[in-house]
Design a protein around this motif. Sequence first.
Motif, PDB file in Angstrom:
ATOM      1  N   GLN A   1       2.975  14.665 -13.466  1.00 14.43           N
ATOM      2  CA  GLN A   1       2.297  15.114 -14.134  1.00 14.43           C
ATOM      3  C   GLN A   1       2.793  16.642 -13.875  1.00 14.43           C
TER       4      GLN A   1
ATOM      5  N   ARG B   1      -4.597   5.433   5.554  1.00 16.44           N
ATOM      6  CA  ARG B   1      -4.251   4.703   4.666  1.00 16.44           C
ATOM      7  C   ARG B   1      -3.460   3.631   4.889  1.00 16.44           C
TER       8      ARG B   1
ATOM      9  N   ARG C   1       3.939   9.841  -9.579  1.00 13.03           N
ATOM     10  CA  ARG C   1       2.825  10.384 -10.742  1.00 13.03           C
ATOM     11  C   ARG C   1       2.656  11.685 -11.162  1.00 13.03           C
ATOM     12  N   ASP C   2       1.421  11.454 -10.083  1.00 15.15           N
ATOM     13  CA  ASP C   2       1.084  12.976  -9.855  1.00 15.15           C
ATOM     14  C   ASP C   2       1.943  13.798  -9.777  1.00 15.15           C
TER      15      ASP C   2
ATOM     16  N   GLU D   1       2.040   1.524  -2.996  1.00 13.45           N
ATOM     17  CA  GLU D   1       1.675   2.130  -4.729  1.00 13.45           C
ATOM     18  C   GLU D   1       1.144   3.938  -3.726  1.00 13.45           C
ATOM     19  N   LEU D   2       1.254   4.553  -3.133  1.00 14.00           N
ATOM     20  CA  LEU D   2       0.730   5.540  -2.787  1.00 14.00           C
ATOM     21  C   LEU D   2       1.954   6.406  -3.218  1.00 14.00           C
TER      22      LEU D   2
ATOM     23  N   ARG E   1       3.311  16.906  -0.966  1.00  9.80           N
ATOM     24  CA  ARG E   1       2.125  16.058  -1.773  1.00  9.80           C
ATOM     25  C   ARG E   1       3.067  14.435  -0.674  1.00  9.80           C
TER      26      ARG E   1
ATOM     27  N   SER F   1       1.147  -1.092   0.190  1.00 13.13           N
ATOM     28  CA  SER F   1      -0.038   0.105  -0.039  1.00 13.13           C
ATOM     29  C   SER F   1       0.762   0.863   0.022  1.00 13.13           C
TER      30      SER F   1
ATOM     31  N   GLU G   1       3.957   5.165  -5.443  1.00 15.21           N
ATOM     32  CA  GLU G   1       4.628   5.819  -7.034  1.00 15.21           C
ATOM     33  C   GLU G   1       2.978   6.420  -7.481  1.00 15.21           C
ATOM     34  N   ARG G   2       2.161   6.425  -7.049  1.00 12.12           N
ATOM     35  CA  ARG G   2       0.688   7.247  -7.417  1.00 12.12           C
ATOM     36  C   ARG G   2       1.240   9.342  -7.050  1.00 12.12           C
ATOM     37  N   ALA G   3       1.740   9.551  -5.780  1.00 15.06           N
ATOM     38  CA  ALA G   3       2.993  10.283  -5.614  1.00 15.06           C
ATOM     39  C   ALA G   3       3.539  11.086  -6.600  1.00 15.06           C
TER      40      ALA G   3
ATOM     41  N   VAL H   1       1.418  11.699   1.846  1.00 18.39           N
ATOM     42  CA  VAL H   1       1.245  10.697   1.162  1.00 18.39           C
ATOM     43  C   VAL H   1       2.281   9.921   1.987  1.00 18.39           C
TER      44      VAL H   1
END
Length: 107
Positions: free
Chosen positions: A71, A106, A67-68, A60-61, A92, A57, A63-65, A96
Amino acid sequence: MTDTDTKLVERLRIKSSMIHMGEKIAWGSETALMDEAADRLAQLLAERDSLAAKLKSAEELVERAFRDGLQYATNVELRDPQEFNVAWKSSRIRTVLASIQQPGGRT
């Protein structure tokens, strides 16, 4: 390994040696020791699975941070890359990590 675990391992090895050498042992003592070892093993496996799920978990958090952040970096023209680095990390990543560490966040 806890002190209790160390003692359990030692007792298992002693009992195994006794049986191997043909010494007389108390009736049922080997099965009681095996049951205790099996219970502890099951507990350790459950803890491992729980930690593995928390780690996944968290990965994943992060990795998402990441990617964000990428972007955001591609959508916003930044005059100073250091400005983005400081702003992104301070907002960010802290968000997280805080969500991972806080109860009810999470996990």
